[in-house]
Design an enzyme around this catalytic site. Structure first.
Site, PDB file in Angstrom:
ATOM      1  N   GLY A  34      53.148  36.878  27.602  1.00 25.54           N
ATOM      2  CA  GLY A  34      52.604  38.232  27.542  1.00 25.54           C
ATOM      3  C   GLY A  34      51.808  38.514  28.799  1.00 25.54           C
ATOM      4  O   GLY A  34      51.619  37.643  29.651  1.00 25.54           O
ATOM      5  N   SER A  36      48.718  39.342  31.406  1.00 24.63           N
ATOM      6  CA  SER A  36      47.377  38.799  31.597  1.00 24.63           C
ATOM      7  C   SER A  36      46.402  39.618  30.767  1.00 24.63           C
ATOM      8  O   SER A  36      46.418  40.851  30.798  1.00 24.63           O
ATOM      9  CB  SER A  36      47.002  38.885  33.082  1.00 24.63           C
ATOM     10  OG  SER A  36      45.686  38.409  33.295  1.00 24.63           O
ATOM     11  N   GLY A  39      45.816  37.817  25.483  1.00 25.08           N
ATOM     12  CA  GLY A  39      45.200  36.902  24.517  1.00 25.08           C
ATOM     13  C   GLY A  39      46.003  35.647  24.267  1.00 25.08           C
ATOM     14  O   GLY A  39      45.833  34.994  23.234  1.00 25.08           O
ATOM     15  N   SER A  41      46.031  32.548  25.769  1.00 27.06           N
ATOM     16  CA  SER A  41      45.236  31.319  25.692  1.00 27.06           C
ATOM     17  C   SER A  41      44.296  31.335  24.494  1.00 27.06           C
ATOM     18  O   SER A  41      44.130  30.324  23.808  1.00 27.06           O
ATOM     19  CB  SER A  41      44.430  31.130  26.983  1.00 27.06           C
ATOM     20  OG  SER A  41      45.285  30.913  28.085  1.00 27.06           O
ATOM     21  N   SER A 108      54.562  33.944  32.231  1.00 29.65           N
ATOM     22  CA  SER A 108      56.025  33.725  32.284  1.00 29.65           C
ATOM     23  C   SER A 108      56.785  35.048  32.172  1.00 29.65           C
ATOM     24  O   SER A 108      57.441  35.310  31.161  1.00 29.65           O
ATOM     25  CB  SER A 108      56.474  32.731  31.204  1.00 29.65           C
ATOM     26  OG  SER A 108      55.977  33.031  29.926  1.00 29.65           O
TER      27      SER A 108
END
Length: 202
Positions: A34, A36, A39, A41, A108
């Site tokens: 998704g 930057s 959410g 991480s 990604s």
């Protein structure tokens, strides 16, 4: 890339299936993708926390953390992003072989790169999780000031601003982190893992 010759794959005595039986759960890559600020991480770590509390073997590979070591020196051009994902895909595959539920939290942005990782895994071992917060939501969460810098032209190749993000077309799971609480989003992921037999129901 130079092709290395005269190497042969060595089959381990302890198999992945042996580790599954010992651990009491299956292993897989939980691939969070998704924008930057979406959410990824935060969600990956909350899911890991809940899995760990239930006794599962789990680990999170975070995009920024990996770029400080294994992928140090790679930039954000399309070629560098491809190599970044190739390397983390191979590392994540080793975690799966070790019997771990491994989460990867990476932007990604390109479908082709994510599908490349899927292609090296067995059926069911790659779970793509689209962390589907909108660009508008992500910009309001810009705690690092990256979007502001990208819009000012201070950061090149920034996904969502000067570089594209190709949303998944067939992700196993889509999580709306812009419209749910963190715990609600984590429960969506855990429910999927329970329903598909990766872990047992709580």
């Amino acid at each position: 890339m130079e092709v290395v010759k005269n190497i042969v794959w060595h089959n381990a005595t302890i198999t992945k299936e042996d580790r599954h039986r010992k651990n009491g759960h299956k292993s897989a890559i939980l691939w969070y993708t998704g924008l930057s600020g979406a959410g990824k991480s935060t969600l990956a770590n909350k899911v890991e926390e809940k899995l760990f509390e239930r006794g599962y073997n789990t680990y999170v590979l975070d995009g920024d953390n990996v770029r400080m070591g294994l992928n140090k020196g790679l930039g954000f051009t399309a070629d560098d992003r491809k190599e970044n994902i190739r390397r983390i895909g191979e590392v994540a595959k080793l975690f799966v072989d070790a019997g771990v539920l491994v989460s990867t939290a990476f932007v990604s942005p390109y479908r082709e790169d994510r599908e490349m990782v899927r292609s090296i895994m067995k059926e069911g071992e790659f779970v793509e999780i689209y962390v589907a917060a909108s660009l508008e939501v992500c910009e309001t969460r810009d705690t690092k000031g990256l979007y502001k810098k990208a819009r000012a032209g201070e950061i090149k190749n920034f996904t969502g601003i000067s570089d594209p993000y190709e949303a998944p077309e067939k992700a196993e799971l889509s999580v709306d982190t812009g419209g749910q609480t963190l715990d609600e989003s984590a429960e969506v992921v855990l429910s999927y893992l329970e329903e598909h037999g990766y872990i047992t129901k709580a």
